[in-house]
Design a protein around this motif. Structure first.
Motif, PDB file in Angstrom:
ATOM      1  N   THR A  12       2.899  10.673 -40.139  1.00  0.00           N
ATOM      2  CA  THR A  12       2.468  12.612 -40.183  1.00  0.00           C
ATOM      3  C   THR A  12       2.109  12.914 -39.308  1.00  0.00           C
ATOM      4  OG1 THR A  12       1.333  11.660 -41.890  1.00  0.00           O
ATOM      5  CG2 THR A  12       0.686  13.834 -40.766  1.00  0.00           C
ATOM      6  N   ALA A 138       5.984   9.916 -48.359  1.00  0.00           N
ATOM      7  CA  ALA A 138       6.128  10.796 -47.379  1.00  0.00           C
ATOM      8  C   ALA A 138       6.880  12.389 -48.461  1.00  0.00           C
ATOM      9  CB  ALA A 138       6.898  11.327 -46.134  1.00  0.00           C
ATOM     10  N   THR A 142       8.062  16.419 -44.806  1.00  0.00           N
ATOM     11  CA  THR A 142       7.171  15.495 -43.730  1.00  0.00           C
ATOM     12  C   THR A 142       8.713  14.860 -43.513  1.00  0.00           C
ATOM     13  OG1 THR A 142       5.089  15.072 -44.923  1.00  0.00           O
ATOM     14  CG2 THR A 142       6.297  13.509 -42.870  1.00  0.00           C
ATOM     15  N   ASP A 211       1.893  22.270 -46.255  1.00  0.00           N
ATOM     16  CA  ASP A 211       0.453  20.655 -45.778  1.00  0.00           C
ATOM     17  C   ASP A 211      -0.217  20.837 -45.908  1.00  0.00           C
ATOM     18  OD1 ASP A 211       2.519  18.346 -46.371  1.00  0.00           O
ATOM     19  OD2 ASP A 211       2.782  18.261 -44.046  1.00  0.00           O
ATOM     20  N   THR A 254      -1.926  13.454 -34.733  1.00  0.00           N
ATOM     21  CA  THR A 254      -2.828  12.407 -36.140  1.00  0.00           C
ATOM     22  C   THR A 254      -3.303  11.570 -35.307  1.00  0.00           C
ATOM     23  OG1 THR A 254      -0.235  13.267 -36.681  1.00  0.00           O
ATOM     24  CG2 THR A 254      -0.957  11.664 -37.979  1.00  0.00           C
TER      25      THR A 254
END
Length: 293
Positions: A12, A138, A142, A211, A254
């Motif tokens: 991510t 994913a 991504t 996203d 992240t």
């Protein structure tokens, strides 16, 4: 925290970092040519989000993407022509104040036109398709983001290093006045620079908002500042440096969220900026410049 969870968050983070890298390139390109921090760049990224929302309401997604990128690119060129070109011979501070004014203009204009209520970002089915890789899962966006980022950077580096336009950009970057005396069309070079930066911001916008799924008039403020930090971290004016900075900030941000420190994820970016300016003001890959007297 298991290794699978760490890898999932790293995936991510790499995706987020790719979007940051594309936006950071816009800052670094404009600074390399004009020695200007284009504070309106994050708001061009935000406007690209709205362009996509309205384009996809009327056209199929492949056409909507083309329209979004085209209109975003034109917006960048128009801003340069109207807000920066008339001030080119003015003190640098005047252009910087103009850039801040353009940023607030875009934010307030979008608030007036679209209201401050978050608008849902349309779903592009192919980008939201889920892939399973062992225990990792994913979406296609991504996986696509870092790959597309690297491809676009390779193309950009080839353009800068192997074409006449790229040679002109490098010449203007080294010495603005001498390049002008040598017959280089300065206005064309600057327009091309803003066009490339705005195009990449448009691509980054599609990858980023897919996203996050909503856009507001202030959606570009924080990502824009983070991408500016990414450009400074890598060495503002250095394209590979901006990419490295974007990926680094995306991954660390992240991981901080994954570890439960989401409160500090934004603060980390600006702490990094302070540390970088204290320890290495030219950034990781920046070169020391000598002021001519």
């Amino acid at each position: 925290m298991s290794m699978t969870t760490i890898l999932q968050h790293c995936l991510t983070g790499i995706s987020l970092g790719g979007a940051y890298a594309l936006i950071a390139i816009g800052y670094t390109l404009v600074y390399g040519i004009l020695r200007l921090i284009n504070f309106a760049h994050g708001d061009i990224f935000m406007m690209a989000g709205y362009f996509m929302i309205f384009s996809l309401a009327s056209f199929p997604w492949p056409v909507a993407i083309v329209i979004t990128l085209l209109v975003t690119t034109v917006l960048g060129i128009v801003i340069e022509r109207m807000a920066y070109k008339p001030l080119r011979s003015s003190p640098r501070m005047s252009i910087m104040i103009s850039a801040i004014g353009v940023s607030y203009l875009l934010q307030n204009l979008s608030t007036y036109l679209f209201t401050a209520i978050p608008r849902g970002y349309p779903e592009i089915p192919i980008l939201k398709r889920i892939f399973q890789m062992g225990e990792l899962s994913a979406s296609f966006v991504t996986i696509l983001t870092p790959v597309l980022t690297i491809i676009l950077v390779v193309i950009l580096m080839a353009l800068v290093n192997r074409t006449k336009t790229g040679m002109a950009m490098r010449a203007v970057s080294k010495d603005f006045e001498t390049a002008k005396l040598m017959g280089i069309n300065i206005n064309r070079v600057i327009s091309v620079t803003f066009a490339i930066g705005s195009f990449l911001a448009g691509v980054g916008s599609i990858l980023y908002f897919t996203d996050r799924m909503s856009v507001t008039p202030f959606s570009g403020t924080l990502p824009g500042l983070k991408c500016f930090v990414a450009a400074v971290f890598g060495g503002i004016g250095n394209i590979p440096g901006a990419v490295v900075g974007g990926f680094f900030i995306g991954i660390v941000e992240t991981l901080l969220v994954a570890l439960g420190y989401s409160t500090f994820s934004d603060a980390f970016t600006f702490f990094l900026l302070i540390v970088m300016l204290l320890v290495r003001p030219t950034g990781l890959f920046g070169e020391k410049t000598v002021e001519k007297v």
